[in-house]
Enzyme design. Structure first.
Site, PDB file in Angstrom:
ATOM      1  N   CYS A 130       0.900  -1.260  -0.139  1.00  0.00           N
ATOM      2  CA  CYS A 130      -0.007   0.008  -0.048  1.00  0.00           C
ATOM      3  C   CYS A 130       1.031   1.334   0.083  1.00  0.00           C
ATOM      4  O   CYS A 130       0.230   2.304  -0.385  1.00  0.00           O
ATOM      5  CB  CYS A 130      -0.679  -0.076   1.086  1.00  0.00           C
ATOM      6  SG  CYS A 130      -1.993  -1.559   1.331  1.00  0.00           S
ATOM      7  N   ASN A 163     -10.213  -0.557   0.140  1.00  0.00           N
ATOM      8  CA  ASN A 163      -8.858  -0.151   0.226  1.00  0.00           C
ATOM      9  C   ASN A 163      -8.334  -0.758  -1.204  1.00  0.00           C
ATOM     10  O   ASN A 163      -8.257  -2.189  -1.479  1.00  0.00           O
ATOM     11  CB  ASN A 163      -8.134  -1.056   1.420  1.00  0.00           C
ATOM     12  CG  ASN A 163      -6.666  -1.221   1.526  1.00  0.00           C
ATOM     13  OD1 ASN A 163      -6.041  -0.781   0.728  1.00  0.00           O
ATOM     14  ND2 ASN A 163      -6.206  -1.474   2.700  1.00  0.00           N
ATOM     15  N   HIS A 168      -3.349   6.865   2.331  1.00  0.00           N
ATOM     16  CA  HIS A 168      -3.572   5.542   1.775  1.00  0.00           C
ATOM     17  C   HIS A 168      -5.265   5.277   2.479  1.00  0.00           C
ATOM     18  O   HIS A 168      -5.409   5.566   3.658  1.00  0.00           O
ATOM     19  CB  HIS A 168      -2.783   4.409   2.188  1.00  0.00           C
ATOM     20  CG  HIS A 168      -3.238   3.089   1.902  1.00  0.00           C
ATOM     21  ND1 HIS A 168      -3.918   2.631   0.885  1.00  0.00           N
ATOM     22  CD2 HIS A 168      -3.239   2.041   2.824  1.00  0.00           C
ATOM     23  CE1 HIS A 168      -4.488   1.449   1.022  1.00  0.00           C
ATOM     24  NE2 HIS A 168      -3.951   0.976   2.233  1.00  0.00           N
TER      25      HIS A 168
HETATM   26  O1  UT7 Z   1      -3.836  -1.607   3.608  1.00  0.00           O
HETATM   27  C1  UT7 Z   1      -2.744  -2.020   4.207  1.00  0.00           C
HETATM   28  C2  UT7 Z   1      -2.878  -1.461   5.778  1.00  0.00           C
HETATM   29  N1  UT7 Z   1      -3.879  -2.163   6.309  1.00  0.00           N
HETATM   30  C3  UT7 Z   1      -4.625  -1.465   7.434  1.00  0.00           C
HETATM   31  O2  UT7 Z   1      -4.022  -0.568   7.691  1.00  0.00           O
HETATM   32  C4  UT7 Z   1      -5.664  -2.264   8.007  1.00  0.00           C
HETATM   33  C5  UT7 Z   1      -5.506  -2.015   9.436  1.00  0.00           C
HETATM   34  N2  UT7 Z   1      -6.569  -2.708  10.286  1.00  0.00           N
HETATM   35  C6  UT7 Z   1      -7.731  -2.114  10.275  1.00  0.00           C
HETATM   36  O3  UT7 Z   1      -8.121  -1.324   9.565  1.00  0.00           O
HETATM   37  C7  UT7 Z   1      -8.791  -3.024  11.376  1.00  0.00           C
HETATM   38  O4  UT7 Z   1      -8.004  -3.782  12.189  1.00  0.00           O
HETATM   39  C8  UT7 Z   1      -9.691  -4.000  10.646  1.00  0.00           C
HETATM   40  C9  UT7 Z   1     -11.039  -3.361   9.854  1.00  0.00           C
HETATM   41  C10 UT7 Z   1      -9.131  -5.085   9.684  1.00  0.00           C
HETATM   42  C11 UT7 Z   1     -10.493  -4.719  11.600  1.00  0.00           C
HETATM   43  O5  UT7 Z   1     -11.337  -3.821  12.406  1.00  0.00           O
HETATM   44  P1  UT7 Z   1     -11.065  -3.987  14.105  1.00  0.00           P
HETATM   45  O6  UT7 Z   1     -11.799  -2.919  14.699  1.00  0.00           O
HETATM   46  O7  UT7 Z   1      -9.732  -3.901  14.416  1.00  0.00           O
HETATM   47  O8  UT7 Z   1     -11.631  -5.439  14.366  1.00  0.00           O
HETATM   48  P2  UT7 Z   1     -10.846  -6.603  15.104  1.00  0.00           P
HETATM   49  O9  UT7 Z   1     -10.063  -7.457  14.295  1.00  0.00           O
HETATM   50  O10 UT7 Z   1     -10.150  -5.935  16.680  1.00  0.00           O
HETATM   51  O11 UT7 Z   1     -12.045  -7.532  15.448  1.00  0.00           O
HETATM   52  C12 UT7 Z   1     -13.211  -6.976  16.419  1.00  0.00           C
HETATM   53  C13 UT7 Z   1     -14.333  -7.813  16.521  1.00  0.00           C
HETATM   54  C14 UT7 Z   1     -13.768  -9.472  16.463  1.00  0.00           C
HETATM   55  O12 UT7 Z   1     -14.689 -10.143  17.235  1.00  0.00           O
HETATM   56  P3  UT7 Z   1     -14.653 -10.459  18.702  1.00  0.00           P
HETATM   57  O13 UT7 Z   1     -13.298 -11.262  19.068  1.00  0.00           O
HETATM   58  O14 UT7 Z   1     -14.335  -9.283  19.343  1.00  0.00           O
HETATM   59  O15 UT7 Z   1     -15.829 -11.194  19.155  1.00  0.00           O
HETATM   60  C15 UT7 Z   1     -13.776  -9.942  15.140  1.00  0.00           C
HETATM   61  O16 UT7 Z   1     -13.999 -11.387  15.114  1.00  0.00           O
HETATM   62  O17 UT7 Z   1     -14.660  -7.754  15.087  1.00  0.00           O
HETATM   63  C16 UT7 Z   1     -14.974  -9.014  14.551  1.00  0.00           C
HETATM   64  N3  UT7 Z   1     -14.944  -8.896  13.319  1.00  0.00           N
HETATM   65  C17 UT7 Z   1     -15.805  -8.618  12.239  1.00  0.00           C
HETATM   66  N4  UT7 Z   1     -17.139  -8.610  12.587  1.00  0.00           N
HETATM   67  C18 UT7 Z   1     -18.141  -8.646  11.610  1.00  0.00           C
HETATM   68  C19 UT7 Z   1     -13.597  -8.999  12.214  1.00  0.00           C
HETATM   69  N5  UT7 Z   1     -14.006  -8.664  11.018  1.00  0.00           N
HETATM   70  C20 UT7 Z   1     -15.337  -8.595  11.139  1.00  0.00           C
HETATM   71  C21 UT7 Z   1     -16.275  -8.508   9.951  1.00  0.00           C
HETATM   72  N6  UT7 Z   1     -17.620  -8.418  10.235  1.00  0.00           N
HETATM   73  N7  UT7 Z   1     -16.164  -8.086   8.959  1.00  0.00           N
END
Ligand code: UT7
Length: 322
Positions: free
Chosen positions: A112, A280, A250
């Protein structure tokens, strides 16, 4: 003085638009979760288009915008992690399609941050090797590299391409400062193994050629590294953060952009966003965003472009728009 000008911009996206609700019919997620956690409402997904086709379309538009003939291009660099072929390079395929018969062509892999890395390489070559005109493209079809059962990644990415043409100038310089960097300790936080036919003797693990990501750790990296890199580039450019008119980051996550705005103590309105429309698009996201914001830019505006992602990589560039 040897300066660099931006003389043309182009963009291309696949025709098919996929909504959050469509993705929610594939994996356990919802429109509400995707919108609130990422800011994404839809993304464009290649159904018939390929990476080099999207790259070519964006290049043709950038050429038209710049009034430059393809024959005048000395350099074509495509930043991508989703090339159709490892060889020839996407850049060679683009050059062939547009008729850039005198250009040196190669691809660059920095995920990215790829567009900023490719811009730095192009501008260094222009200054050192006398290239006059360079076409730099960010192009991705990451939809073909996703595990469509992994809700942690398949909701995020989209496809597209953006192109910028840089030209050497002895009268003006629009690129005030630039930095690129890597933290290899986080190298495995976002991975995309390459699909290969292993040889008969290979005994190791064969990894699936799909993206895996530790979203939380990448989020933490992005929200701490991006403000530091922006401040570094701004101080090298000998201006202050309040002098920046536009921040084009980005488009990884709307919350990352808001967090950077807060850390820099800059009004959110100065941070351009089109993530709701495209998701993204990795290396394509910055040139696509620059294209989308261009009609709002005024001559003399100071613009920050900043990429971050797998590697872990980051890259920031300060432009004075004309
Ligand atoms: O482009 C290259 C650089 N990339 C980035 O900068 C990406 C950086 N990271 C992010 O943008 C975020 O971490 C994500 C969008 C990927 C994920 O969001 P988050 O708020 O960090 O979610 P998380 O991974 O901390 O997960 C929180 C909860 C989890 O459930 P529990 O364990 O709290 O019950 C996940 O299983 O959200 C759940 N979850 C989802 N729920 C519904 C993860 N993905 C999803 C989903 N739909 N798609």
């Amino acid at each position: 003085m040897i300066g660099i000008k931006v003389i043309g911009l182009g963009k291309s996206i696949p025709t098919r638009c996929v909504t959050n609700n469509e993705i929610a019919s594939l994996v356990d997620t919802s429109d509400e979760w995707i919108k609130t956690r990422t800011g994404i409402e839809k993304r464009h997904i290649a159904v018939t288009e390929t990476t080099h086709e999207l790259a070519t379309r964006s290049a043709l538009e950038a050429l038209k915008d710049s009034n430059l003939e393809a024959e005048a291009l000395d350099l074509v660099i495509v930043a991508t992690v989703s090339a159709d072929t490892a060889m020839p390079s996407t850049a060679s395929l683009v050059a062939k399609a547009i008729g850039a018969n005198h250009a040196t062509c190669f691809d660059l892999s920095a995920a990215c941050s790829g567009f900023i890395f490719a811009s730095e390489v192009a501008m260094s070559l222009m200054k050192q090797s006398g290239y006059q005109n360079a076409l730099v493209i960010g192009a991705e079809v990451l939809s073909s590299r996703l595990d469509w059962t992994d809700r942690g990644t398949c909701v995020i990415f989209g496809d597209g391409a953006g192109a910028v043409i840089y030209q050497i100038s002895h009268e003006e310089n629009q690129v005030l400062s630039i930095e690129i960097g890597t933290d290899p300790q986080g190298a495995e936080l976002i991975c995309l193994p390459i699909q290969t036919e292993k040889n008969t003797f290979f005994k190791g693990e064969i990894k699936r050629p799909v993206i895996s990501m530790n979203g939380r750790q990448v989020y933490a990296f992005s929200t701490s590294k991006v403000p530091t890199s922006i401040m570094q580039v701004i101080s090298r450019g000998q201006i202050k953060v309040e002098d920046i008119d536009w921040f084009i980051l980005h488009q990884a996550n709307s919350r990352i952009i808001d967090s950077v705005a807060q850390r820099l103590d800059v009004p959110k309105e100065r941070f351009f966003k089109n993530i709701s429309e495209y998701g993204n698009t990795s290396a394509a996201s910055i040139p696509m965003a620059l294209y989308d914001v261009k009609n709002q830019l005024k001559s003399g505006d100071k613009v920050i472009l900043c990429g971050f992602g797998a590697g872990l990589t980051w890259g920031t560039m300060l432009l004075e728009w004309h």
